[in-house]
Motif scaffolding. Structure first.
Motif, PDB file in Angstrom:
ATOM      1  N   THR A   1      25.078  47.755  24.519  1.00 22.37           N
ATOM      2  CA  THR A   1      24.336  48.402  25.601  1.00 22.37           C
ATOM      3  C   THR A   1      23.355  47.391  26.164  1.00 22.37           C
ATOM      4  OG1 THR A   1      24.483  50.481  24.389  1.00 22.37           O
ATOM      5  CG2 THR A   1      22.922  50.399  26.200  1.00 22.37           C
TER       6      THR A   1
ATOM      7  N   THR B   1      29.523  57.901  35.933  1.00 19.62           N
ATOM      8  CA  THR B   1      29.892  56.621  35.346  1.00 19.62           C
ATOM      9  C   THR B   1      31.416  56.522  35.323  1.00 19.62           C
ATOM     10  OG1 THR B   1      29.874  57.519  33.105  1.00 19.62           O
ATOM     11  CG2 THR B   1      27.828  56.499  33.886  1.00 19.62           C
ATOM     12  N   THR B   2      31.906  55.307  35.268  1.00 17.60           N
ATOM     13  CA  THR B   2      33.351  55.071  35.250  1.00 17.60           C
ATOM     14  C   THR B   2      33.686  54.154  34.095  1.00 17.60           C
ATOM     15  OG1 THR B   2      33.388  55.242  37.663  1.00 17.60           O
ATOM     16  CG2 THR B   2      35.314  54.251  36.617  1.00 17.60           C
ATOM     17  N   ASP B   3      34.698  54.533  33.324  1.00 18.65           N
ATOM     18  CA  ASP B   3      35.153  53.724  32.196  1.00 18.65           C
ATOM     19  C   ASP B   3      36.457  53.022  32.553  1.00 18.65           C
ATOM     20  OD1 ASP B   3      33.045  54.621  30.628  1.00 18.65           O
ATOM     21  OD2 ASP B   3      34.206  56.256  29.749  1.00 18.65           O
ATOM     22  N   TYR B   4      36.535  51.741  32.212  1.00 21.12           N
ATOM     23  CA  TYR B   4      37.753  50.967  32.419  1.00 21.12           C
ATOM     24  C   TYR B   4      38.224  50.406  31.077  1.00 21.12           C
ATOM     25  CZ  TYR B   4      36.934  51.081  37.420  1.00 21.12           C
ATOM     26  OH  TYR B   4      36.744  51.490  38.710  1.00 21.12           O
ATOM     27  N   PRO B   5      39.421  50.772  30.650  1.00 24.18           N
ATOM     28  CA  PRO B   5      39.938  50.231  29.392  1.00 24.18           C
ATOM     29  C   PRO B   5      40.388  48.783  29.570  1.00 24.18           C
ATOM     30  CG  PRO B   5      41.568  51.659  30.398  1.00 24.18           C
ATOM     31  CD  PRO B   5      40.334  51.728  31.254  1.00 24.18           C
TER      32      PRO B   5
ATOM     33  N   THR C   1      31.938  50.359  30.687  1.00 20.67           N
ATOM     34  CA  THR C   1      31.376  51.475  31.440  1.00 20.67           C
ATOM     35  C   THR C   1      30.472  50.947  32.540  1.00 20.67           C
ATOM     36  OG1 THR C   1      31.451  52.880  29.480  1.00 20.67           O
ATOM     37  CG2 THR C   1      30.019  53.602  31.275  1.00 20.67           C
TER      38      THR C   1
ATOM     39  N   ILE D   1      29.630  48.089  26.847  1.00 21.03           N
ATOM     40  CA  ILE D   1      30.996  47.734  26.476  1.00 21.03           C
ATOM     41  C   ILE D   1      31.226  48.268  25.069  1.00 21.03           C
ATOM     42  CG2 ILE D   1      32.626  45.857  26.069  1.00 21.03           C
ATOM     43  CD1 ILE D   1      30.794  44.134  27.921  1.00 21.03           C
ATOM     44  N   GLU D   2      32.232  49.118  24.912  1.00 18.23           N
ATOM     45  CA  GLU D   2      32.596  49.621  23.599  1.00 18.23           C
ATOM     46  C   GLU D   2      33.740  48.771  23.066  1.00 18.23           C
ATOM     47  OE1 GLU D   2      33.838  53.713  21.288  1.00 18.23           O
ATOM     48  OE2 GLU D   2      34.053  53.623  23.459  1.00 18.23           O
TER      49      GLU D   2
ATOM     50  N   VAL E   1      36.325  49.183  26.079  1.00 20.59           N
ATOM     51  CA  VAL E   1      36.133  50.046  27.244  1.00 20.59           C
ATOM     52  C   VAL E   1      34.820  49.620  27.897  1.00 20.59           C
ATOM     53  CG1 VAL E   1      35.810  52.402  28.082  1.00 20.59           C
ATOM     54  CG2 VAL E   1      37.344  51.962  26.143  1.00 20.59           C
TER      55      VAL E   1
END
Length: 84
Positions: free
Chosen positions: A22, A32-36, A49, A59-60, A47
């Motif tokens: 974070t 929010t938008t998540d991109y894999p 965000t 970033i996860e 992922v």
């Protein structure tokens, strides 16, 4: 080259082997938008965000023990909140 220096916090959840990076100055603005992010085998490895303005919030990292050099002193203790 433009270089930015950001403070980040990394929270690691040993139970699911995932880490969340974070960024300190991230502003959460709905939606929010998540991109894999897919690895070479086609599996999701991370992922990313973004907020509505396109700023990366976090970033996860999945399978984090492989992706991060986690110190042996890592504990499952809660991390204090970042200053606002």
């Amino acid at each position: 080259m433009i270089r930015y220096q950001l403070a980040a916090r990394v929270d690691y959840d040993r139970s699911c082997n995932a880490a969340m990076v974070t960024f300190e100055d991230s502003q959460v603005a709905a939606p929010t938008t998540d991109y894999p992010i897919f690895g070479p085998t086609g599996e999701v490895e991370a992922v990313v965000t973004f907020n509505a303005a396109g700023v990366i919030l976090g970033i996860e990292l999945l399978n984090a023990s492989v992706q991060l050099p986690l110190p042996r002193t890592t504990t499952d203790q809660p991390t204090p909140p970042m200053p606002s």
